[in-house]
Design a protein around this motif. Sequence first.
Motif, PDB file in Angstrom:
ATOM      1  N   THR A  37      15.536  -5.422  -4.432  1.00  0.00           N
ATOM      2  CA  THR A  37      14.343  -4.776  -5.163  1.00  0.00           C
ATOM      3  C   THR A  37      13.105  -5.000  -4.469  1.00  0.00           C
ATOM      4  OG1 THR A  37      13.641  -4.563  -7.424  1.00  0.00           O
ATOM      5  CG2 THR A  37      14.066  -6.799  -6.702  1.00  0.00           C
ATOM      6  N   ASP A  38      12.112  -4.462  -5.303  1.00  0.00           N
ATOM      7  CA  ASP A  38      10.905  -4.720  -4.698  1.00  0.00           C
ATOM      8  C   ASP A  38       9.810  -5.718  -5.517  1.00  0.00           C
ATOM      9  OD1 ASP A  38       9.611  -3.109  -6.555  1.00  0.00           O
ATOM     10  OD2 ASP A  38       9.908  -1.271  -5.701  1.00  0.00           O
ATOM     11  N   PRO A  39       8.597  -5.999  -5.217  1.00  0.00           N
ATOM     12  CA  PRO A  39       7.885  -7.003  -5.966  1.00  0.00           C
ATOM     13  C   PRO A  39       7.510  -6.323  -7.273  1.00  0.00           C
ATOM     14  CG  PRO A  39       7.190  -7.025  -3.712  1.00  0.00           C
ATOM     15  CD  PRO A  39       7.996  -6.054  -3.978  1.00  0.00           C
ATOM     16  N   MET A  40       7.415  -4.913  -7.632  1.00  0.00           N
ATOM     17  CA  MET A  40       6.835  -4.502  -8.657  1.00  0.00           C
ATOM     18  C   MET A  40       7.950  -4.757  -9.682  1.00  0.00           C
ATOM     19  SD  MET A  40       4.716  -3.119 -10.420  1.00  0.00           S
ATOM     20  CE  MET A  40       3.378  -2.578  -9.150  1.00  0.00           C
ATOM     21  N   TYR A  46      11.743  -6.019 -14.925  1.00  0.00           N
ATOM     22  CA  TYR A  46      13.127  -5.627 -14.973  1.00  0.00           C
ATOM     23  C   TYR A  46      14.199  -6.299 -14.070  1.00  0.00           C
ATOM     24  CZ  TYR A  46      10.868  -1.071 -16.051  1.00  0.00           C
ATOM     25  OH  TYR A  46      10.442   0.013 -16.977  1.00  0.00           O
ATOM     26  N   VAL A  47      13.632  -7.160 -13.258  1.00  0.00           N
ATOM     27  CA  VAL A  47      14.688  -8.269 -12.573  1.00  0.00           C
ATOM     28  C   VAL A  47      15.056  -9.212 -13.460  1.00  0.00           C
ATOM     29  CG1 VAL A  47      14.987  -9.814 -10.634  1.00  0.00           C
ATOM     30  CG2 VAL A  47      13.719  -7.772 -10.235  1.00  0.00           C
ATOM     31  N   VAL A  63      18.051 -13.069  -5.533  1.00  0.00           N
ATOM     32  CA  VAL A  63      17.306 -11.691  -5.527  1.00  0.00           C
ATOM     33  C   VAL A  63      16.775 -11.714  -4.249  1.00  0.00           C
ATOM     34  CG1 VAL A  63      15.110 -10.652  -6.295  1.00  0.00           C
ATOM     35  CG2 VAL A  63      16.704 -12.032  -8.092  1.00  0.00           C
ATOM     36  N   PHE A  64      16.805 -10.529  -3.549  1.00  0.00           N
ATOM     37  CA  PHE A  64      15.834 -10.166  -2.441  1.00  0.00           C
ATOM     38  C   PHE A  64      14.833  -9.308  -2.794  1.00  0.00           C
ATOM     39  CE2 PHE A  64      14.853  -7.353   1.335  1.00  0.00           C
ATOM     40  CZ  PHE A  64      14.468  -8.493   2.253  1.00  0.00           C
ATOM     41  N   ALA A  93      21.124  -2.555  -6.151  1.00  0.00           N
ATOM     42  CA  ALA A  93      19.748  -2.103  -5.788  1.00  0.00           C
ATOM     43  C   ALA A  93      19.181  -1.621  -7.025  1.00  0.00           C
ATOM     44  CB  ALA A  93      20.027  -0.722  -4.964  1.00  0.00           C
ATOM     45  N   LEU A  94      17.931  -1.957  -7.375  1.00  0.00           N
ATOM     46  CA  LEU A  94      17.124  -1.743  -8.532  1.00  0.00           C
ATOM     47  C   LEU A  94      15.621  -1.341  -8.047  1.00  0.00           C
ATOM     48  CD1 LEU A  94      16.466  -2.128 -11.448  1.00  0.00           C
ATOM     49  CD2 LEU A  94      15.745  -4.225 -11.049  1.00  0.00           C
ATOM     50  N   GLY A  95      15.224  -0.052  -8.315  1.00  0.00           N
ATOM     51  CA  GLY A  95      13.935   0.350  -8.057  1.00  0.00           C
ATOM     52  C   GLY A  95      14.008   1.726  -7.622  1.00  0.00           C
TER      53      GLY A  95
END
Length: 385
Positions: A37-40, A46-47, A63-64, A93-95
């Motif tokens: 995922t990403d930092p947002m 959400y994570v 988590v990456f 994959a989340l985002g």
Amino acid sequence: MSAGIILPRIMQIGAGASDAIGDVLGRLNCSRPLIITDPMMVQLGYVDRLQQQLQAKALVADVFANTVPEPTVASIMAGVDQVQRGDYDCIIALGGGSPIDSAKAIAILGRHGGTMRDYKFPRQVDEPGLPLIAIPTTAGTGSEATRFTIITDEHNDEKMLCAGLGFMPVAALIDYSLTLSLPPRTTADTGIDALTHAMEAYVSRKANAYSDSQAMAAMRLLGPHLRRAYHDGADKQAREAMMLGSTLAGIAFSNASVALVHGMSRPIGAFFHVPHGLSNAMLLPSVTAHSIPAAPERYAECARLIGVAGPADDTATANDKLLAELTALNDELQVPTPAQFGIDRAHFMSVTEEMARQALDSGSPGNNPRIPTRDDIVALYRALW
């Protein structure tokens, strides 16, 4: 002539679809997931929510969260390193498109090794990577249902198109409620990206009866709802239509290919770090005007499908209305020109030849109704300024 159709094995669609993650992993016989995922997504919670849903099924996920917008080779290799150090049997994959595209590349490289350039088009990457479950949080790229990923080689400012069955997620959880927090700029850029996918799939030289059905349905959803979602992010009906339209557009272009807009868009993103959806939006009106003479009936039907032309409009009138709508849409959604984005004119003009070369090398312009020469693409870039 037949067409080969590739889709995710599992698709869960609608409000709350992401809550099914634990059950989906069970159906896939996966138990050691890595969330990419990403930092947002971390900041928005959400994570955490996803990890809680997994914990309810006695599953623990690492988590990456270091993916970047417009993913680069370096950002991909950081994820590959984590995969190769771990004992993961799948990736979640989340985002938006960038985390999902990153996860696709990491899933392949994490299992098979090598460098990103080894997998660049025209190679068809059909060997499976780690099973990938995609959970999109934007309504735009359709990456949850495509067999493509795009990774930037930061050493030579080239966006590498990678394609093949290996990049198709095995599952997609398409939950429009995850898009309710999107800001207007992201809504606009990703929404026009989805519209571009649908239009280009419909006019592509590789279009087929199946891709047409998905592209047509996508345009009927995207056309009437994009402005609504942009102006009122809490409009659930508009958000749901945009999310489904985005996925259908992704299915359409994954099975018919994109064309000149995307071919020209990628180099703009690579050289000037313009978000992918935004560079598509910049190009869509002028490239459409350039391409209409080679497929006037198809473009006229696009105008009817998105709702700006009626059945009584002849082909020429419908196409005039289409071009007027694309220009008006960019104005209303505040899509900047390259100059307004802050790109230096001299730099832009100095790399138009190289951008044209990269566009042609991607293969996408060859799918366009009007196949461009290198000089055509250079002229379109220069006129875009």
